[in-house]
Enzyme design. Sequence first.
Site, PDB file in Angstrom:
ATOM      1  N   SER A   1      -3.217   9.777   3.270  1.00  0.00           N
ATOM      2  CA  SER A   1      -4.616  10.531   2.937  1.00  0.00           C
ATOM      3  C   SER A   1      -5.768   9.565   3.063  1.00  0.00           C
ATOM      4  O   SER A   1      -5.651   8.439   3.277  1.00  0.00           O
ATOM      5  CB  SER A   1      -4.270  11.104   1.271  1.00  0.00           C
ATOM      6  OG  SER A   1      -3.524  11.857   1.136  1.00  0.00           O
TER       7      SER A   1
ATOM      8  N   GLU B   1      -3.327   7.505  -7.731  1.00  0.00           N
ATOM      9  CA  GLU B   1      -3.543   7.798  -6.269  1.00  0.00           C
ATOM     10  C   GLU B   1      -4.828   8.571  -6.012  1.00  0.00           C
ATOM     11  O   GLU B   1      -5.459   9.333  -6.901  1.00  0.00           O
ATOM     12  CB  GLU B   1      -2.409   8.939  -6.189  1.00  0.00           C
ATOM     13  CG  GLU B   1      -0.953   8.270  -5.871  1.00  0.00           C
ATOM     14  CD  GLU B   1      -0.051   8.977  -5.606  1.00  0.00           C
ATOM     15  OE1 GLU B   1       0.584   8.669  -4.382  1.00  0.00           O
ATOM     16  OE2 GLU B   1       0.397  10.141  -5.894  1.00  0.00           O
TER      17      GLU B   1
ATOM     18  N   GLN C   1      -2.353  16.858   4.588  1.00  0.00           N
ATOM     19  CA  GLN C   1      -1.217  15.774   4.683  1.00  0.00           C
ATOM     20  C   GLN C   1      -0.070  17.043   5.136  1.00  0.00           C
ATOM     21  O   GLN C   1       0.111  18.100   4.394  1.00  0.00           O
ATOM     22  CB  GLN C   1      -0.669  15.138   3.379  1.00  0.00           C
ATOM     23  CG  GLN C   1      -1.442  13.837   2.999  1.00  0.00           C
ATOM     24  CD  GLN C   1      -1.261  12.799   3.980  1.00  0.00           C
ATOM     25  OE1 GLN C   1      -0.182  12.115   3.711  1.00  0.00           O
ATOM     26  NE2 GLN C   1      -2.217  12.684   4.991  1.00  0.00           N
TER      27      GLN C   1
ATOM     28  N   TRP D   1       5.933  21.484   5.312  1.00  0.00           N
ATOM     29  CA  TRP D   1       5.262  20.896   4.136  1.00  0.00           C
ATOM     30  C   TRP D   1       4.008  20.380   3.945  1.00  0.00           C
ATOM     31  O   TRP D   1       3.610  19.782   5.014  1.00  0.00           O
ATOM     32  CB  TRP D   1       6.143  19.985   3.796  1.00  0.00           C
ATOM     33  CG  TRP D   1       5.718  19.019   2.635  1.00  0.00           C
ATOM     34  CD1 TRP D   1       4.822  17.925   2.742  1.00  0.00           C
ATOM     35  CD2 TRP D   1       6.239  19.029   1.110  1.00  0.00           C
ATOM     36  NE1 TRP D   1       4.654  17.231   1.431  1.00  0.00           N
ATOM     37  CE2 TRP D   1       5.368  18.157   0.730  1.00  0.00           C
ATOM     38  CE3 TRP D   1       6.959  19.799   0.350  1.00  0.00           C
ATOM     39  CZ2 TRP D   1       5.585  17.794  -0.832  1.00  0.00           C
ATOM     40  CZ3 TRP D   1       7.088  19.491  -0.925  1.00  0.00           C
ATOM     41  CH2 TRP D   1       6.283  18.509  -1.469  1.00  0.00           C
TER      42      TRP D   1
ATOM     43  N   ARG E   1      -3.779   2.337  -1.278  1.00  0.00           N
ATOM     44  CA  ARG E   1      -4.036   3.645  -0.374  1.00  0.00           C
ATOM     45  C   ARG E   1      -4.940   4.853  -0.824  1.00  0.00           C
ATOM     46  O   ARG E   1      -5.488   4.719  -1.946  1.00  0.00           O
ATOM     47  CB  ARG E   1      -2.734   4.490  -0.330  1.00  0.00           C
ATOM     48  CG  ARG E   1      -2.057   5.093  -1.462  1.00  0.00           C
ATOM     49  CD  ARG E   1      -0.868   5.622  -1.249  1.00  0.00           C
ATOM     50  NE  ARG E   1      -0.065   6.258  -2.442  1.00  0.00           N
ATOM     51  CZ  ARG E   1       0.906   5.552  -3.026  1.00  0.00           C
ATOM     52  NH1 ARG E   1       1.211   4.247  -2.403  1.00  0.00           N
ATOM     53  NH2 ARG E   1       1.204   5.914  -4.108  1.00  0.00           N
TER      54      ARG E   1
ATOM     55  N   TRP F   1       8.966  16.801   2.021  1.00  0.00           N
ATOM     56  CA  TRP F   1       7.967  15.543   2.226  1.00  0.00           C
ATOM     57  C   TRP F   1       8.653  14.687   3.026  1.00  0.00           C
ATOM     58  O   TRP F   1       9.767  14.485   3.115  1.00  0.00           O
ATOM     59  CB  TRP F   1       7.745  14.770   0.770  1.00  0.00           C
ATOM     60  CG  TRP F   1       6.538  13.517   1.145  1.00  0.00           C
ATOM     61  CD1 TRP F   1       5.258  13.778   0.847  1.00  0.00           C
ATOM     62  CD2 TRP F   1       6.790  12.164   1.572  1.00  0.00           C
ATOM     63  NE1 TRP F   1       4.608  12.809   1.209  1.00  0.00           N
ATOM     64  CE2 TRP F   1       5.713  11.791   1.699  1.00  0.00           C
ATOM     65  CE3 TRP F   1       7.952  11.677   1.973  1.00  0.00           C
ATOM     66  CZ2 TRP F   1       5.407  10.379   2.082  1.00  0.00           C
ATOM     67  CZ3 TRP F   1       7.703  10.468   2.362  1.00  0.00           C
ATOM     68  CH2 TRP F   1       6.612   9.617   2.260  1.00  0.00           C
TER      69      TRP F   1
ATOM     70  N   ASN G   1       0.862  18.728   1.591  1.00  0.00           N
ATOM     71  CA  ASN G   1       0.300  18.277   0.323  1.00  0.00           C
ATOM     72  C   ASN G   1      -0.967  17.761   0.098  1.00  0.00           C
ATOM     73  O   ASN G   1      -1.965  18.748   0.578  1.00  0.00           O
ATOM     74  CB  ASN G   1       1.236  16.869  -0.423  1.00  0.00           C
ATOM     75  CG  ASN G   1       1.359  15.802   0.528  1.00  0.00           C
ATOM     76  OD1 ASN G   1       2.192  15.993   1.580  1.00  0.00           O
ATOM     77  ND2 ASN G   1       0.751  14.401   0.467  1.00  0.00           N
ATOM     78  N   ASP G   2      -1.662  16.619  -0.150  1.00  0.00           N
ATOM     79  CA  ASP G   2      -2.959  16.173  -0.186  1.00  0.00           C
ATOM     80  C   ASP G   2      -4.194  16.959   0.714  1.00  0.00           C
ATOM     81  O   ASP G   2      -3.885  16.793   1.709  1.00  0.00           O
ATOM     82  CB  ASP G   2      -3.190  14.704  -0.412  1.00  0.00           C
ATOM     83  CG  ASP G   2      -2.262  14.180  -1.356  1.00  0.00           C
ATOM     84  OD1 ASP G   2      -1.289  14.662  -1.630  1.00  0.00           O
ATOM     85  OD2 ASP G   2      -2.261  12.766  -1.058  1.00  0.00           O
TER      86      ASP G   2
END
Length: 506
Positions: free
Chosen positions: A108, A226, A64, A45, A171, A72, A47-48
């Site tokens: 991140s 975010e 990520q 997986w 974050r 996730w 992501n960002d």
Amino acid sequence: MNQNANEQTDMTAQLEKAQAGIDELFQHRNDRWYPLCHIASKAGWINDPNGLIFFKGRYQAYYQLYPYGTKWGLMHWGHVSSEDLVTWRREPLAMAPSLEAEKDGVFSGSAVLADDGRMVIYYTGHRWRNGVNEDQGNFQEQCMAVSDDGIHFEKKGVVVPCPDDRILHFRDPKVWKQGNRWYMVFGVSNVEKRGEIWMYTSQDMEHWSFDRVIYRHPDPDVFMLECPDMFPVEDKWVICYSAMGTKPHGFNQRNHNNAGYVIGTWQPGGDFHQESDFHLWDLGQNYYAPQTMEAPDGRRLVFGWMSPFTEPIPMQDDGWCGQFTLPREVTLAGDHLRTRPVAEFSRLRKDTRDLGPIDLDVNETRTLVEDARTADIEMTIDLDRNQAERVGLEVHATQDGGHTMVCYDDQLGRIVLDRHSNTYGDRGYRTAPLDGHTDQVKLRIILDQGSVEVYVNDGLEAMSSYSFPSDGPRAIKLFSESGEGQAHISSLTVSALDTIWETPDK
């Protein structure tokens, strides 16, 4: 602040374990929708986008990563690099949890070039308050690591601790240098659970002080911002963020969470003065958590994550999940931003076919390509001569009738990306305005094996969506639907695309 050798050794062991997890998933990877011209992890997986920087003569792109499955999970950092934004190389995994502050995830962050020539990354260390899950919230702090080569990182630990135990979201630091001072912005859900962006400053990159709340979302339902970013374009400054808690409104904010920006002015030491409304980066179903960087030639580039938020997510059964959008160049276009694929991407084109101009009769469908795994399509629709209610393309068109539609809709006066006939995955449609263009509309459509990106009028608007075709040939068809007469296509070219990967996965 520096960590001891045992902790560094532990990260090495964790990275080796994570790579073994990726290799195991890869053994069973199904490539039916795996991207050929978009960045994705070899397996697992993602992501960002994280840590975007030009370093040691190459564009470095981190992301990520959960290396043990296709949903996730415990966040690591994966890594790819490129000399030219066209051909990408897989690099060793960059970061794994090894410190107490990040035991539940290396979240991140961003990368900068220090005055001594080293790469410095800032990221969020994440851990569950109850040690098990998010039922009692999470505890997050901003951490720092350094690297001489962009491959191996030495962790320095926490540099911005969370100032209030009641804050549950804290974050995604983005850092840059302005004059002789360093600036950091990150997203916060304050003690009233309102989404804010906080700014800190530093003289030495290690000791940081709170400067101000640089932005607060006006909607009380938005509880977190975010992946914030803050950067200059011409004489303006842009603050972008991915808002959690927005509600759908007309054509806008239709996704689970929505990434956009506001434009204004800012001077170091002062407040940000907003001058534009909030505008989505991308109007498709799958776009989130963008991050920008400055290229060596001064261009502002943005990478986004094609976020598969909505179930079902059929690629999760294939050993991988998630990909980036194409790298896009960002320029100012009045009260919003223009984003379009970097010019270098055109080098991937091959076997270009010039098919226009074309006149289509009422309700006519014409097959342009019998089977296209990838394509770069450029099309101009003459609106002055158009008499069709809808005119456009069916892409990923399979023999069972499945397809994704990209068209101009004369009743809406907008561009439509419609997945109502998709065989797999989420359906639904999204639209984009023409931003004042009334005589013609220019479309650029990038097809990959499982995705569609649409750029409207040279990137004044963009739409990114997954599109999972069924087995068999994947045709590209031109169609005209209903209306009083013909549709006129002024120009139309279709190119196949080479892969972006330097070497095949093995």
